[in-house]
Design a protein around this motif. Structure first.
Motif, PDB file in Angstrom:
ATOM      1  N   UNK A 245       0.932  -1.155  -0.154  1.00 11.69           N
ATOM      2  CA  UNK A 245       0.146   0.158  -0.171  1.00 11.69           C
ATOM      3  C   UNK A 245       1.031   1.264  -0.026  1.00 11.69           C
ATOM      4  N   UNK A 246       1.793   1.198   0.756  1.00 13.69           N
ATOM      5  CA  UNK A 246       2.795   2.368   0.866  1.00 13.69           C
ATOM      6  C   UNK A 246       3.470   2.679  -0.309  1.00 13.69           C
ATOM      7  N   UNK A 247       3.908   1.647  -1.158  1.00 13.19           N
ATOM      8  CA  UNK A 247       4.784   1.827  -2.260  1.00 13.19           C
ATOM      9  C   UNK A 247       3.670   2.119  -3.650  1.00 13.19           C
ATOM     10  N   UNK A 248       2.379   2.206  -3.574  1.00 12.56           N
ATOM     11  CA  UNK A 248       1.476   2.855  -4.301  1.00 12.56           C
ATOM     12  C   UNK A 248       0.659   1.486  -5.266  1.00 12.56           C
ATOM     13  N   UNK A 249       0.844   0.488  -4.810  1.00 11.53           N
ATOM     14  CA  UNK A 249       0.098  -0.689  -5.748  1.00 11.53           C
ATOM     15  C   UNK A 249      -1.160  -0.456  -5.725  1.00 11.53           C
ATOM     16  N   UNK A 250      -1.768  -0.620  -7.048  1.00  7.99           N
ATOM     17  CA  UNK A 250      -3.313   0.027  -7.268  1.00  7.99           C
ATOM     18  C   UNK A 250      -4.285  -1.295  -7.117  1.00  7.99           C
ATOM     19  N   UNK A 251      -3.810  -2.236  -6.844  1.00  8.08           N
ATOM     20  CA  UNK A 251      -4.721  -3.492  -6.287  1.00  8.08           C
ATOM     21  C   UNK A 251      -3.983  -4.416  -5.382  1.00  8.08           C
ATOM     22  N   UNK A 252      -4.456  -4.614  -4.106  1.00  5.27           N
ATOM     23  CA  UNK A 252      -3.847  -5.515  -3.235  1.00  5.27           C
ATOM     24  C   UNK A 252      -4.945  -6.554  -2.659  1.00  5.27           C
ATOM     25  N   UNK A 253      -4.259  -7.484  -2.283  1.00  8.03           N
ATOM     26  CA  UNK A 253      -5.065  -8.838  -1.702  1.00  8.03           C
ATOM     27  C   UNK A 253      -5.259  -8.506  -0.154  1.00  8.03           C
ATOM     28  N   UNK A 254      -6.434  -8.508   0.286  1.00 10.63           N
ATOM     29  CA  UNK A 254      -6.680  -8.521   1.502  1.00 10.63           C
ATOM     30  C   UNK A 254      -7.653  -9.564   1.811  1.00 10.63           C
ATOM     31  N   UNK A 255      -7.258 -10.418   2.815  1.00 14.27           N
ATOM     32  CA  UNK A 255      -8.049 -11.573   3.345  1.00 14.27           C
ATOM     33  C   UNK A 255      -8.351 -12.545   2.206  1.00 14.27           C
ATOM     34  N   UNK A 256      -7.762 -12.642   1.289  1.00 14.27           N
ATOM     35  CA  UNK A 256      -7.907 -13.578   0.496  1.00 14.27           C
ATOM     36  C   UNK A 256      -8.685 -13.074  -0.917  1.00 14.27           C
ATOM     37  N   UNK A 257      -9.065 -11.522  -0.775  1.00 15.16           N
ATOM     38  CA  UNK A 257      -9.763 -11.137  -2.082  1.00 15.16           C
ATOM     39  C   UNK A 257      -9.109  -9.603  -2.418  1.00 15.16           C
ATOM     40  N   UNK A 258      -9.171  -9.641  -3.798  1.00 16.09           N
ATOM     41  CA  UNK A 258      -8.464  -8.292  -4.380  1.00 16.09           C
ATOM     42  C   UNK A 258      -9.217  -7.041  -4.219  1.00 16.09           C
ATOM     43  N   UNK A 259      -8.512  -6.099  -4.017  1.00 14.15           N
ATOM     44  CA  UNK A 259      -9.367  -4.649  -3.874  1.00 14.15           C
ATOM     45  C   UNK A 259      -8.448  -3.814  -4.368  1.00 14.15           C
ATOM     46  N   UNK A 260      -9.295  -2.794  -5.036  1.00 13.93           N
ATOM     47  CA  UNK A 260      -8.788  -1.575  -5.724  1.00 13.93           C
ATOM     48  C   UNK A 260      -8.376  -0.615  -4.787  1.00 13.93           C
ATOM     49  N   UNK A 261      -7.071   0.190  -4.634  1.00 16.23           N
ATOM     50  CA  UNK A 261      -6.960   1.113  -4.024  1.00 16.23           C
ATOM     51  C   UNK A 261      -7.163   2.616  -4.599  1.00 16.23           C
ATOM     52  N   UNK A 262      -8.624   2.880  -4.055  1.00 13.76           N
ATOM     53  CA  UNK A 262      -9.189   4.219  -4.524  1.00 13.76           C
ATOM     54  C   UNK A 262      -8.751   5.330  -3.544  1.00 13.76           C
ATOM     55  N   UNK A 263      -8.712   4.615  -2.079  1.00 16.54           N
ATOM     56  CA  UNK A 263      -8.523   5.667  -0.899  1.00 16.54           C
ATOM     57  C   UNK A 263      -7.061   6.422  -1.208  1.00 16.54           C
ATOM     58  N   UNK A 264      -7.111   7.525  -0.615  1.00 11.83           N
ATOM     59  CA  UNK A 264      -5.751   8.126  -0.748  1.00 11.83           C
ATOM     60  C   UNK A 264      -4.827   7.672   0.157  1.00 11.83           C
ATOM     61  N   UNK A 265      -3.478   7.499  -0.448  1.00 11.83           N
ATOM     62  CA  UNK A 265      -2.490   6.833   0.597  1.00 11.83           C
ATOM     63  C   UNK A 265      -1.402   8.057   1.008  1.00 11.83           C
ATOM     64  N   UNK A 266      -1.109   8.193   2.380  1.00 17.34           N
ATOM     65  CA  UNK A 266      -0.470   9.463   2.849  1.00 17.34           C
ATOM     66  C   UNK A 266       0.671   8.529   3.780  1.00 17.34           C
ATOM     67  N   UNK A 267       1.764   9.414   3.916  1.00 16.89           N
ATOM     68  CA  UNK A 267       2.872   8.800   4.929  1.00 16.89           C
ATOM     69  C   UNK A 267       3.412  10.101   5.520  1.00 16.89           C
ATOM     70  N   UNK A 268       3.636   9.870   6.935  1.00 13.93           N
ATOM     71  CA  UNK A 268       4.340  10.593   7.582  1.00 13.93           C
ATOM     72  C   UNK A 268       5.609   9.877   8.464  1.00 13.93           C
ATOM     73  N   UNK A 269       6.586  10.147   8.282  1.00 13.44           N
ATOM     74  CA  UNK A 269       7.938   9.192   8.668  1.00 13.44           C
ATOM     75  C   UNK A 269       8.189   9.688  10.001  1.00 13.44           C
TER      76      UNK A 269
END
Length: 469
Positions: free
Chosen positions: A382-406
């Motif tokens: 998610x941090x690296x900007x992948x557009x689709x990720x597997x969560x609990x066995x299912x694929x989800x499109x990442x439409x939410x905004x991803x922010x990072x504070x180090x």
């Protein structure tokens, strides 16, 4: 004869397990579990092999799972000696180990049902159970900061505040041979200056001969705290204006309490709107209770608020702790804006997975990354900007905004660790051993240390033995 070798956190992050051998006497510093990709971590944790009955003692630098998580396995393997830790580390470690035992029990029950439905054979078993944790807890000896204790023949231990999490300590071991002393300093995880709640890393220890130094952020720098506050304010205001939800994957200990502390400040200063904040992690709720009973670890500003003015820095009007599964599920049905702080910090397990599955597809929402994400974890993807990720066995499109504070990391970065090294007395220093870091980070950090006046640096490799002369 003094030698050292590592059984974990050698050219990798997590799984800290280091052995110091002095004339046949063995002392283990930390006994952590591997964290990261679930199946790989489980395999590595099951492959933990050591002659536990040959250990004289174990020293625990702090209560994070990757430093204490395999202690119950060690006692199951026959270790009956003392485990030395600060009082706060004892309490945090007990909480972490018990939480792990309960999670493993639930996982075993769930996976057995799944296998039964599919007609498959099920053989997976938890690494340890609650009884094993109780047995381990009975072996922990509390040793406060700046108190020396002999833990093996001619070997003394003293803890100095590492400034990483509540109760974290630098383990300073002094080996005496006649009139000669060999001093070895294990940093565990080293914290950062000017963090809220806990004190700065100590600099007042005697000069060590060897330092075993973590290198998690050996090639990365953090933003400063003021920048973090402004960024947190921006993210909250932006998401609230869209009536979205902010999902913050967070480790339950230290990070969750620190985020609550900052959000409390921003709310008090009217920098952010009053918005419901949910800490959705039973362990975070329990850990916050542990924080309340260890004021000896607080820095002066929190001491001032907490002890003198009776204000609770870990609780305020818009904050709720959800403990039951039903309360957690109900958050999915509530409309934003809201903030949900939930474990696990790397998004490999825990309630945060359900919040991500429910919210990651909504463009009004924000996923806020505030900590280290190990390679190949969902959090890293998610941090690296992948557009689709597997969560609990299912694929989800990442439409939410991803922010990072180090800036929220509890680990010092490479400049902060170097500044700390320059502040302590290194007049006797013969070598720095790097552990607890990825290979690329350690290579960069080694070069940086060379440039800053520390020519003798060794990257510790798995199961390779090093002489400390």
């Amino acid at each position: 004869m003094i030698t050292m070798y590592s059984l974990g956190a050698a050219e990798e992050v997590t799984g800290s397990k280091h052995i110091l051998e002095i004339d046949g006497h063995q002392i283990m510093i930390d006994c952590g579990a591997f964290q990261g990709k679930r199946q790989l971590s489980d395999t590595k944790n099951r492959d933990f092999d050591i002659a536990a009955d040959k250990l004289d003692a174990v020293v625990l630098t702090h209560g994070h799972y990757d430093h204490c998580g395999l202690l119950p396995v060690l006692t199951k393997k026959g270790f009956t000696g003392n485990i030395y830790a600060t009082p706060a580390t004892r309490d945090i470690a007990n909480l972490v180990m018990m939480d792990s035992a309960r999670i493993q029990a639930r996982d075993a029950e769930f996976l057995a049902k799944q296998a039964n439905k599919k007609g498959e054979k099920f053989t997976w078993r938890p690494l340890f159970n609650e009884d094993d944790v109780v047995k381990t807890a009975n072996q922990i000896i509390s040793l406060s900061y700046n108190r020396k204790m002999y833990i093996a023949p001619n070997v003394s231990l003293e803890f100095y505040d590492a400034g990483h999490i509540l109760g974290s300590g630098f383990a300073y071991l002094t080996i005496t041979n006649g009139s000669e002393e060999t001093r070895v300093l294990f940093t565990g995880d080293i914290g950062r200056k000017e963090k809220p709640i806990i004190r700065n890393p100590a600099v007042n220890m005697p000069p060590p001969d060897y330092i075993v130094l973590e290198s998690t952020y050996g090639n990365r720098k953090h933003e400063d705290a003021e920048f973090a506050m402004k960024e947190l304010e921006r993210v909250v205001r932006d998401t609230c204006s869209k009536k979205g939800k902010i999902i913050i994957p967070s480790f339950a200990i230290e990070r969750a309490q620190e985020l609550v502390f900052y959000l409390h400040l921003l709310t008090d200063r009217k920098k952010i709107p009053v918005v419901p904040i949910y800490v959705d992690s039973p362990m975070a709720a329990n850990a916050t209770s542990v924080f309340r009973v260890h004021p000896e670890c607080y820095d002066e500003s929190v001491n001032e608020a907490f002890l003198k003015h009776h204000k609770n820095p870990f609780g305020f009007g818009s904050l709720s702790f959800t403990t039951s599964v039903e309360e957690s599920k109900s958050l999915n049905d509530k409309e934003g804006p809201m903030i949900i702080i939930s474990a696990d910090g790397m998004c490999e397990a825990g309630r945060v997975l359900y919040h991500l599955a429910n919210e990651i597809g909504n463009e009004r929402n924000t996923i806020l990354i505030v900590g280290y994400m190990a390679e190949n974890t969902l959090g890293r993807k998610i941090r690296d900007g992948e557009k689709e990720v597997k969560i609990l066995g299912d694929m989800y499109h990442v439409n939410a905004k991803v922010e990072q504070i180090n800036a929220f990391s509890a680990h010092a970065d490479y400049t902060e660790m170097t500044d700390w090294l320059k502040t302590i007395d290194t007049s006797r220093l013969k070598n720095i051993f790097l552990v607890h870091g990825e290979k690329e980070a350690q290579e960069f950090f080694t070069d940086y240390l060379h440039q800053n006046g520390f020519p003798n640096v060794t990257t510790v490799k798995y199961d390779e033995t090093y002489d400390l002369k």
